[in-house]
Design a protein around this motif. Structure first.
Motif: not given
Length: 373
Positions: A105-111
């Motif tokens: 869920s997070l792999k593409d959304h941690v900026k």
């Protein structure tokens, strides 16, 4: 639930099923470690394993702050349907699936910042967290979150608590060293069975104020053999000692030692003992608890939020904060209609709790990344 979540849920159920049917005991989680590493690397997730122990660490993002999530990966060794085997009756298979789902869920959304996922071995023996601490995996971590399925008697399905206040526990292994004697000559030895009985009785005289939660009991004893005309001079025993507070557990350990040393002197017998697998009680960070509270509300709504939970069970998760006091940590409890109970060989739970855990944990991590900036 949208189509993306539906696909995620089905994949996680497959992952859970594999982990459930390929359970491995503490420090032997070789296949489990390799399986998780293969899944994550196939998704382009950076991860690393260790040369001298099982378990692995995966990371998403970079820089500060560092938010960590821990999943325990070992199973219990117990009798299931007449056969002894590794068995995930404590829900660690679900914990792994939830954390893997959180990574997806997070792999593409941690900026900004780093999210570190610790797949820790040997929770059931109480040594896995200490090993990870020695490996330095939490030295630079700001917040650490754990998860655990809860029995139906503690938390109904769909409810989630932002903090589990586990108790402290210590196990003791002891032995009685003497010599055997003929059944017709009881004056020639000290009967190890009498010593074991005396120990068991003395434990009942360990008293603390009634407003403290504690217990001490013998959980294992062994003496004698096949020949009924031999008085056994040797024996073995084990104790389970628990308290809600770490300070009370320390006092209880001292009292147990006094009882054992006193009996050894009174009965003129050698009683040797050693404390093993001492696990501290929870040291919950209010800030970490609040992030979990907000994550639960964001993901599932206020109706799913339950108050903090106090339990006499233990978890080596709390070694992280004991060993690294700078660390702010809390463990989320997930109601899963888990029955008959944790560590029961036939334990079952509602698999929908896996997706609920993923959504709440992912929301919590995002909350912590934003708040810790």
């Amino acid at each position: 639930m949208d189509n993306t979540n539906l696909r995620l849920d089905r994949r996680l159920l497959d992952i859970f099923h594999y982990l459930h049917t390929h359970a491995e005991i503490s420090w032997k989680e070789t296949n489990t470690t390799a399986y998780i590493a293969d899944i994550l690397r196939s998704e382009g997730i950076a991860c690393y394993t260790f040369d001298d122990c099982t378990g692995l660490v995966a990371e998403v993002g970079s820089g500060q702050p560092v938010i960590a999530v821990r999943a325990d990966i070992d199973a219990l060794w117990q009798e299931v349907n007449g056969t002894y085997q590794a068995n995930h009756s404590c829900g660690h298979d679900a914990h792994m699936a939830i954390v893997i789902g959180t990574i997806f869920s997070l792999k593409d959304h941690v900026k900004k910042g780093t999210v570190r996922f610790i797949f820790q071995p040997a929770e059931e023996t109480g040594g896995g967290a200490l090993k990870m601490v020695k490996k330095g995996v939490v030295d630079d971590v700001d917040y650490l979150f754990g998860i655990h399925l809860r029995p139906a008697e503690e938390l109904p399905f769909g409810k989630m608590t932002p903090a589990i206040h586990h108790g402290a526990v210590a196990f003791l292994k002891g032995s009685i060293a003497g010599h055997d004697a003929h059944g017709a000559r009881p004056h020639q030895t000290v009967n190890a069975i009498d010593v074991l009985s005396a120990i068991n009785e003395q434990l009942k005289w360990i008293k603390f104020p009634p407003f403290e939660s504690y217990s001490v009991k013998m959980t294992y004893m062994e003496a004698g053999g096949q020949s009924l005309n031999i008085i056994p001079g040797t024996g073995k025993f084990g104790l389970d000692v628990r308290a809600q507070k770490n300070s009370v557990l320390l006092d209880m350990q001292k009292e147990v030692e006094k009882k054992l040393d006193g009996l050894a002197q009174l009965l003129q017998v050698n009683i040797a003992y050693d404390w093993i697998d001492v696990t501290p009680g929870a040291e919950v960070s209010p800030e970490a608890e609040e992030y979990l509270r907000q994550g639960i509300i964001q993901a599932a709504g206020k109706d799913r939020l339950a108050p903090p939970l106090t339990t006499s069970g233990s978890d080596d998760f709390h070694f992280y904060t004991i060993e690294r006091p700078h660390l702010k940590a809390s463990m989320m409890g997930i109601g899963a209609d888990l029955k008959p109970g944790l560590h029961h060989p036939d334990m079952t739970f509602d698999k929908r709790a896996i997706q609920l855990g993923v959504e709440a944990l992912a929301a919590t991590v995002q909350q912590a990344l934003q708040g810790a900036e």
